[in-house]
Design an enzyme around this catalytic site. Structure first.
Site, PDB file in Angstrom:
ATOM      1  CE1 TYR A   1      -1.836  -4.028   9.140  1.00 25.55           C
ATOM      2  CE2 TYR A   1      -3.542  -5.456   9.817  1.00 25.55           C
ATOM      3  CZ  TYR A   1      -3.272  -4.436   9.003  1.00 25.55           C
ATOM      4  OH  TYR A   1      -4.113  -3.816   8.514  1.00 25.55           O
TER       5      TYR A   1
ATOM      6  CG  HIS B   1      -4.398 -11.237  12.210  1.00 22.01           C
ATOM      7  ND1 HIS B   1      -5.318 -10.409  12.048  1.00 22.01           N
ATOM      8  CD2 HIS B   1      -4.341 -12.004  11.207  1.00 22.01           C
ATOM      9  CE1 HIS B   1      -5.755 -10.539  10.867  1.00 22.01           C
ATOM     10  NE2 HIS B   1      -5.021 -11.448  10.410  1.00 22.01           N
TER      11      HIS B   1
ATOM     12  NE  ARG C   1      -6.022   0.181  10.432  1.00 22.51           N
ATOM     13  CZ  ARG C   1      -4.799   0.657   9.517  1.00 22.51           C
ATOM     14  NH1 ARG C   1      -4.081  -0.167   8.728  1.00 22.51           N
ATOM     15  NH2 ARG C   1      -4.847   2.002   9.480  1.00 22.51           N
TER      16      ARG C   1
ATOM     17  CD  GLU D   1      -1.415  -2.114   2.064  1.00 16.52           C
ATOM     18  OE1 GLU D   1      -0.406  -2.565   2.153  1.00 16.52           O
ATOM     19  OE2 GLU D   1      -2.151  -2.660   2.979  1.00 16.52           O
TER      20      GLU D   1
ATOM     21  CG  ASP E   1      -1.897  -3.402   5.675  1.00 15.07           C
ATOM     22  OD1 ASP E   1      -0.800  -3.456   5.548  1.00 15.07           O
ATOM     23  OD2 ASP E   1      -2.256  -2.244   6.043  1.00 15.07           O
TER      24      ASP E   1
ATOM     25  CG  ASP F   1      -6.740  -5.584   7.354  1.00 17.50           C
ATOM     26  OD1 ASP F   1      -6.473  -5.334   6.163  1.00 17.50           O
ATOM     27  OD2 ASP F   1      -6.742  -4.572   8.164  1.00 17.50           O
TER      28      ASP F   1
ATOM     29  CD  GLU G   1     -10.798  -1.389   3.930  1.00 16.59           C
ATOM     30  OE1 GLU G   1     -10.851  -0.289   3.249  1.00 16.59           O
ATOM     31  OE2 GLU G   1     -11.560  -1.877   4.684  1.00 16.59           O
TER      32      GLU G   1
END
Length: 760
Positions: free
Chosen positions: A305, A352, A307, A7, A80, A82, A84
């Site tokens: 990470y 995670h 989140r 990203e 990432d 997740d 998103e």
């Protein structure tokens, strides 16, 4: 040739150095596609088909990716880990496929929890396919947010005012803040009294609270009036005859375990409590630490990470932590078995890891020269919490002593001593709305049952119960998580949206609803009750999680939501008028025409106005007491010293006060209690006298009589004695539980203090 897409350019720079010359790394700069920004982007009639378009500002980055891809054989989508991140990879894949740039190309999806050489190389060596379950969960969330926003927001424009918005998750959060404000407004303080006994042993003063009076157990509201407190004080004084008998001493040992490593929610909470960071600032800095920072040997991802709602730690990380603790603090500082934690969050992604340092060997001291101040603060918080979570428990010795003051009267003194600090020498978790240290936190002298102690003083103290506190960022995030509203990646955006829409404002780091926020919440709670319900919102989040796990399909989820929702929107549009929303009738008649008054929303906020408008133009401020506008206000019996109008008793935001009946022409006000004279001349202006006054919260302070000409003020009682150390014209009398009664210099830079006997 291989092309890797992430990203952000910072993350790209870090990953580039971990891969060989056969790899090139580019950034998409976030999302590359989004819904078209107009009605019809989600079509319920066509199974919720979603119409996307390329994001214009990122199109040049897509072109750069396409150009590099033309020379590559394999594309690695490394966004990432997740839903998103999965959606960003899928959108890029779809966009490149539409442009026919993926022919004869191999496409892999790779994920890693930390931006380290080992994690990145392992991910590239073990790629997978895109997870459509995660993509569909993100699409469903995006569709829901679009459908709610594009249908509720225009309704708010029509019924309240233009520019407002309603959101699927922000609306329940607003409800929380408004309901807490209503609790505070409706709160009726209750008076209660405590009686404290002061005593001393071996030159160590301490105090004890009354727990039993004349054989009856004392609860919080056993003594509710000054007369009762005075009678109790007199009875105890007579029965005690100046002595306290140590009746019983109880000693216990308790253990305190360390807190779990950070999740997104707990990191945001703790950074707010300890660092004063907003949720947005916390996530921005954490993103920088995750993506990589140059620490002298190139860019390195410093944390995993950020989140996540998991408290898991990998076996490798635990082994590294235990080794570091053993080398730094000794083998006796690690428990026999590694600590394992389980999250309390609903549907946590246990695959995670928790937020932790990627290498515990990167201590805060080592990184100090390479990190910005805010980066170092947050990294230190994460590092310490992670190390502490694998250390032994703290051992605390507690002491409780019952002191008898005559037959049937008991006082309780509590204290504690940390026998073995364990993890506490590294880190202690903060608390929301923490009170001042209670009696359990202090240390008592050694007491023996049967010994006599002098009763130095009895102190009856008046208290009032307090309303629940307004939400801070930390407590709001905690409550959202407890209700299952939102997910780790959404807390910061929920809070920022509420502030950006002017629904709430931060007052002393506490959320307070604005007038517009109050009206919007009342409208949504009255007409869209189900959609601001905490349980409904949490169930919808659980349904989205089920889609992400591949257990449910996303289209039936949207169908179940859509039909009742749009019917409610249409019904409200037809049957609710603007005045129904912006006016709230109250049980009071207009003093001008006799019509009913209502609370109304105007350009500058809410106010009270006549429902007979425009024929009657009576208005007043919402917080203005109606009694202040009536001629029957109780008179004080003397005239205003400024304009000679009669002085009257008034009720304001902070209670009753004396004001001029000529307001607003004359704004003279006085407190109900006149300031007491001290006879001490102000050391700053040398003209006014220091007067004893009460603050808005009832706390006594001393300030110059010439205020506002002179603004000198102190908290402690002044006496006319010159400081022998700095020659300041006055000293003050200060009493603390730890040091007792002292004469101290009020100048901060002067440390003069001496014991002060009671007779002074």
């Amino acid at each position: 040739m291989n092309l890797v897409i992430v990203e952000s350019p910072a993350k790209a720079k870090t990953i580039k150095k971990y891969l060989g010359a056969d790899f090139d790394v580019l950034a998409s700069y976030g999302h590359v596609r989004d819904l078209i920004p107009k009605e019809g982007a989600v079509d319920p009639a066509r199974s919720f088909a979603m119409r996307y378009q390329a994001i214009e500002r990122n199109d040049r980055h897509v072109r750069a990716i396409a150009q590099k891809l033309s020379k590559a054989d394999t594309l690695y989508l490394a966004t990432d880990p997740d839903r998103e991140g999965e959606a960003i990879s899928w959108h890029l894949y779809e966009l490149l496929q539409e442009r026919k740039q993926l022919s004869n190309k191999t496409v892999h999806r790779v994920v890693f929890n930390e931006v380290t050489r080992k994690a990145v190389q392992a991910a590239v060596a073990n790629p997978r396919e895109l997870s459509m379950a995660l993509v569909n969960a993100q699409q469903a969330r995006r569709a829901l947010d679009y459908l709610v926003g594009f249908n509720l927001s225009p309704l708010l424009w029509k019924k309240v005012r233009r520019g407002l918005s309603a959101g699927r998750v922000q609306s329940p959060a607003l409800r929380m803040i408004v309901e807490r404000e209503a609790e505070i407004t409706a709160f009726q303080p209750q008076e209660y009294w405590t009686i404290t006994a002061d005593t001393i042993k071996d030159k160590q003063p301490f105090s004890a609270k009354l727990t039993q009076l004349a054989g009856e157990k004392i609860s919080q509201f056993s003594i509710t009036q000054a007369e009762q407190a005075e009678a109790a004080e007199a009875a105890i004084t007579q029965a005690a005859r100046g002595q306290l008998l140590v009746q019983q001493v109880s000693k216990k040992q308790r253990k305190r375990n360390p807190a779990a490593p950070f999740t997104t929610s707990t990191l945001q909470q703790e950074a707010a409590r300890k660092l004063g960071f907003t949720t947005q600032r916390t996530m921005r800095v954490a993103q920088q630490l995750y993506e990589g920072i140059d620490i002298g040997s190139g860019a390195v991802g410093l944390i995993t990470y950020m989140r996540t709602d998991s408290v898991n730690l990998s076996d490798e990380a635990i082994a590294e932590l235990r080794d570091h603790i053993t080398q730094t603090y000794g083998a006796d500082h690690i428990p026999q078995q590694p600590r394992r934690y389980r999250t309390k969050a609903k549907n946590a992604q246990e695959a995670h890891e928790a937020i932790r340092p990627t290498a515990v060997a990167h201590t805060p001291d080592q990184l100090k020269a390479h990190l910005k101040a805010e980066q170092l603060k947050l990294y230190t918080l994460i590092w310490k919490r992670t190390v502490a979570c694998q250390m032994i428990h703290a051992t605390i010795d507690t002491v409780a002593a019952d002191l008898q003051a005559g037959v049937g009267n008991l006082f309780r003194a509590n204290g504690s001593v940390i026998a073995n600090p364990g993890f506490m020498q590294v880190y202690q978790e903060g608390k929301d709305d923490a009170k001042a240290a209670d009696d359990n936190e202090r240390r008592l002298p050694v007491l023996q049952e049967g010994e006599q102690l002098p009763l130095s003083a009895l102190r009856p103290e008046q208290h009032f119960t307090e309303p629940p506190p307004r939400y801070s960022e930390a407590s709001l995030v905690k409550t959202l998580e407890e209700h299952g509203i939102g997910r780790p990646s959404t807390y910061a955006s929920i809070i920022s949206t509420l502030q950006d829409r002017d629904y709430v404002e931060l007052e002393k780091k506490r959320f307070q609803p604005t007038d517009v926020g109050q009206v919007v919440n009342r409208f949504l709670s009255s007409h869209f009750t189900q959609y601001v319900d905490y349980d409904f919102t949490a169930r919808l989040e659980n349904d989205l999680d089920a889609v992400a796990r591949g257990e449910d399909d996303w289209v039936p989820l949207l169908e179940k939501f859509w039909q009742p929702f749009i019917e409610r929107v249409q019904h409200t549009d037809l049957n609710v008028t603007r005045s129904d929303v912006t006016q709230e009738k109250i049980d009071e008649q207009c003093p001008k025409c006799g019509a009913t008054l209502s609370i109304r929303l105007g350009r500058n906020g809410r106010f009270i106005g006549c429902t007979g408008y425009p024929e009657c133009d009576y208005t007043r401020n919402l917080n203005e007491d109606a009694a202040s506008t009536r001629p029957e206000a109780e008179q004080v019996g003397r005239d205003c010293p400024k304009c000679d109008s009669a002085l009257v008793y008034k009720q304001g935001r902070y209670g009753k006060f004396i004001g001029c009946s000529g307001y607003p022409t004359c704004r003279h006000i006085e407190p109900l209690e006149k300031p007491k004279e001290t006879g001490v001349t102000c050391p700053k202006c040398h003209t006014g006298e220091l007067l004893q006054r009460k603050s808005r919260r009832g706390k006594i302070f001393y300030s110059c009589a010439t205020y506002p000409t002179c603004d000198y003020a102190i908290w402690n009682e002044p006496i006319t004695e010159t400081c022998p150390q700095c020659s300041w014209p006055i000293l003050t009398i200060k009493t603390t539980k730890r040091r007792g009664r002292e004469k101290v210099c009020p100048q901060n830079e002067c440390q003069f203090s001496v014991p002060c006997p009671e007779s002074t």
